[in-house]
Write an enzyme that holds these catalytic residues in place. Sequence first.
Site, PDB file in Angstrom:
ATOM      1  N   GLU A  99      41.299 -56.515 -17.699  1.00 12.05           N
ATOM      2  CA  GLU A  99      41.430 -57.592 -18.689  1.00 12.05           C
ATOM      3  C   GLU A  99      41.850 -58.853 -17.960  1.00 12.05           C
ATOM      4  OE1 GLU A  99      44.692 -58.521 -20.737  1.00 12.05           O
ATOM      5  OE2 GLU A  99      45.615 -58.189 -18.802  1.00 12.05           O
ATOM      6  N   THR A 139      57.498 -48.554 -19.191  1.00 13.54           N
ATOM      7  CA  THR A 139      56.691 -49.599 -19.816  1.00 13.54           C
ATOM      8  C   THR A 139      55.649 -48.991 -20.742  1.00 13.54           C
ATOM      9  OG1 THR A 139      55.263 -49.538 -17.900  1.00 13.54           O
ATOM     10  CG2 THR A 139      56.943 -51.236 -17.937  1.00 13.54           C
ATOM     11  N   GLU A 197      47.967 -45.195  13.246  1.00  9.91           N
ATOM     12  CA  GLU A 197      49.145 -44.693  13.938  1.00  9.91           C
ATOM     13  C   GLU A 197      50.216 -44.256  12.937  1.00  9.91           C
ATOM     14  OE1 GLU A 197      51.649 -46.579  17.489  1.00  9.91           O
ATOM     15  OE2 GLU A 197      49.629 -47.369  17.322  1.00  9.91           O
TER      16      GLU A 197
END
EC number: 3.6.5.-
Length: 449
Positions: A71, A179, A254
Amino acid sequence: MRECISVHVGQAGVQIGNACWELFCLEHGIQADGTFDAQASKINDDDSFTTFFSETGNGKHVPRAVMIDLEPTVVDEVRAGTYRQLFHPEQLITGKEDAANNYARGHYTVGKESIDLVLDRIRKLTDACSGLQGFLIFHSFGGGTGSGFTSLLMERLSLDYGKKSKLEFAIYPAPQVSTAVVEPYNSILTTHTTLEHSDCAFMVDNEAIYDICRRNLDIERPTYTNLNRLISQIVSSITASLRFDGALNVDLTEFQTNLVPYPRIHFPLVTYAPIISAEKAYHEQLSVAEITSSCFEPNSQMVKCDPRHGKYMACCMLYRGDVVPKDVNVAIAAIKTKRTIQFVDWCPTGFKVGINYQPPTVVPGGDLAKVQRAVCMLSNTTAIAEAWARLDHKFDLMYAKRAFVHWYVGEGMEEGEFSEAREDLAALEKDYEEVGTDSFEEENEGEEF
């Protein structure tokens, strides 16, 4: 050159992306329109920064990044923000309808419409690279786009760029603060799907960062900007060795070689020090020994878990700034003498060190103090399994009642995927448990039968 392409997915990914690119530009003396800052030109004696920026004919520097959201609102902020001239308009990709916190929408229905466009844009970026090193993918576990679309993208990247490494920076749902109610579903579905495609995933837990902002930086009510600036410092430390020349430089591959003992156990715990506000830093001398030992404090960690209960498998210390190898050796020797830090018995040494002479840069008007030296520790510890256990428990509570499942099934997902994902995570927890058991115990068990 060893280029890295950053992919920022969903609201969390894009907003962290903003904070990171703001910091990278400051570190390399690049202004908001992509040109070099005349005063700062002395910073860039080396051209290592081209791993993250490409240079156009007229001297502009463009981040090798894409920002994607299903969105438009969050990416529109970038399009209208301070750094709008930094990005190529095609690097900012938005859909029309969002994934509504629904993994299935991000992965199946809505995500399918955008995926080819996104891969096309990524292809353009990779074509401009001479020796692509890999992808850094920023997203959250809890959101619909962050979970669903990311896992779809990872699957497709594995197909198109099989051997290139993919590192994730993932925002893990905080234990207390939430949330979205369906975060556990999204997190477990996305972890299950991306487990085989990701080479290394650095998890960051919002709550841990809230606590750090409150405790160390004296911010009473931290905003996402405060959180993201802290996260960007960490990302900067992890990628500093790719962007600057240093004494002991660390490459993307690495990291994996040194941190990932088994392919599935690729979730290092991130710790950063010193996190300190300007008022406090004024009165403290932060030596190498001090910042090193504070890395082993649970309250400098980015995920809530207790490494004192777990065992370390590997440990990567990335120093930057005014640090000499001698100090580091002394500091690490001191850590090893402490008995609180346990290593698994099959990996006795386990410290890898990187040193980068570029001191940490801070965003003007930000919360962090300007310090001479900093360290970022990446450690693969069995304690992070606590984070999975917490999520799995929440998943079980909801799934036992089949709560909210119809939203996922309605978007073309099969219910079997839930149990399949849950089993995969149970296996992951088991893997962590087995890695932590001592090898000599197993030998004795065999004799009883």
